[in-house]
Design a protein around this motif. Structure first.
Motif, short mmCIF file in Angstrom:
data_model
loop_
_atom_site.label_atom_id
_atom_site.label_comp_id
_atom_site.label_asym_id
_atom_site.label_seq_id
_atom_site.Cartn_x
_atom_site.Cartn_y
_atom_site.Cartn_z
N TRP A 61 105.59 80.01 76.23
CA TRP A 61 107.01 80.18 75.95
C TRP A 61 107.19 81.33 74.97
N TRP A 62 108.40 81.84 74.96
CA TRP A 62 108.74 82.95 74.07
C TRP A 62 109.11 82.41 72.70
N ASP A 63 108.62 83.05 71.65
CA ASP A 63 108.98 82.71 70.28
C ASP A 63 109.13 84.01 69.50
N GLN A 64 110.34 84.43 69.27
CA GLN A 64 110.64 85.64 68.52
C GLN A 64 109.92 86.86 69.10
N GLY A 65 110.00 87.00 70.44
CA GLY A 65 109.44 88.16 71.11
C GLY A 65 107.96 88.08 71.41
N VAL A 66 107.31 86.95 71.08
CA VAL A 66 105.87 86.78 71.32
C VAL A 66 105.69 85.59 72.25
N VAL A 67 104.77 85.71 73.18
CA VAL A 67 104.47 84.58 74.06
C VAL A 67 103.47 83.68 73.34
N ASP A 68 103.90 82.46 73.03
CA ASP A 68 103.01 81.46 72.45
C ASP A 68 102.34 80.69 73.57
N ARG A 69 101.16 80.17 73.27
CA ARG A 69 100.41 79.36 74.24
C ARG A 69 100.01 78.06 73.56
N ASP A 70 99.89 77.01 74.37
CA ASP A 70 99.47 75.73 73.83
C ASP A 70 98.70 74.96 74.89
N THR A 71 97.83 74.08 74.44
CA THR A 71 97.13 73.14 75.30
C THR A 71 97.84 71.81 75.13
N LEU A 72 98.19 71.17 76.23
CA LEU A 72 99.14 70.07 76.17
C LEU A 72 98.61 68.75 76.71
N ALA A 73 99.15 67.67 76.16
CA ALA A 73 99.10 66.35 76.77
C ALA A 73 100.51 66.13 77.33
N LEU A 74 100.65 65.12 78.17
CA LEU A 74 101.95 64.86 78.78
C LEU A 74 102.25 63.38 78.69
N LEU A 75 103.42 63.06 78.17
CA LEU A 75 103.90 61.69 78.13
C LEU A 75 105.08 61.59 79.09
#
Length: 128
Positions: A61-75
């Motif tokens: 996702w975009w955060d202040q012009g930077v693409v952030d990345r994350d490793t996720l769990a899902l509920l």
């Protein structure tokens, strides 16, 4: 009186905290994920927690012009399609999850309406 329709809510939860000042990312303790699933289940009567250990789902996702990345769990949880359920989830995400997972934001996705089918060894019943 007819029960409200259901929607499925997907909560994407991080497996790592946001980066610290040295850009390090500590893993989120499984207990925090499990406690979240238990609290959601107490409120809405159930849910499913997916914690992926091999093929991690990735969030971008975009955060202040930077693409952030994350490793996720899902509920995943089915909730009544009501303003009260949405308000509870919004307040829970803001008041509990942002702090618990040290995040800037928690993303909730509502999908619905949901039609469910409960299959048991005795009978098949449809719930709408």
């Amino acid at each position: 009186m007819r029960e409200p329709r259901l929607v499925t809510v997907l909560l994407r939860l991080p497996l790592f905290y946001n980066p610290d000042t040295q850009a390090g990312r500590e893993p989120v303790e499984d207990e925090r994920l499990i406690r979240t699933a238990e609290e959601i289940a107490q409120q809405f009567g159930g849910g499913t927690l997916f914690i992926f250990r091999r093929e991690d789902p990735r969030g971008f996702w975009w955060d202040q012009g930077v693409v952030d990345r994350d490793t996720l769990a899902l509920l995943e949880v089915d909730v009544p399609d009501t303003a009260e359920a949405r308000d509870w989830l919004r307040g829970y995400a803001r008041g509990v999850l942002l702090k618990r997972f040290r995040q800037k934001a928690i993303y909730l996705k509502f999908i619905g309406p949901v039609e469910t089918l409960l299959v048991t060894d005795e009978e098949v019943g449809s719930e709408s």
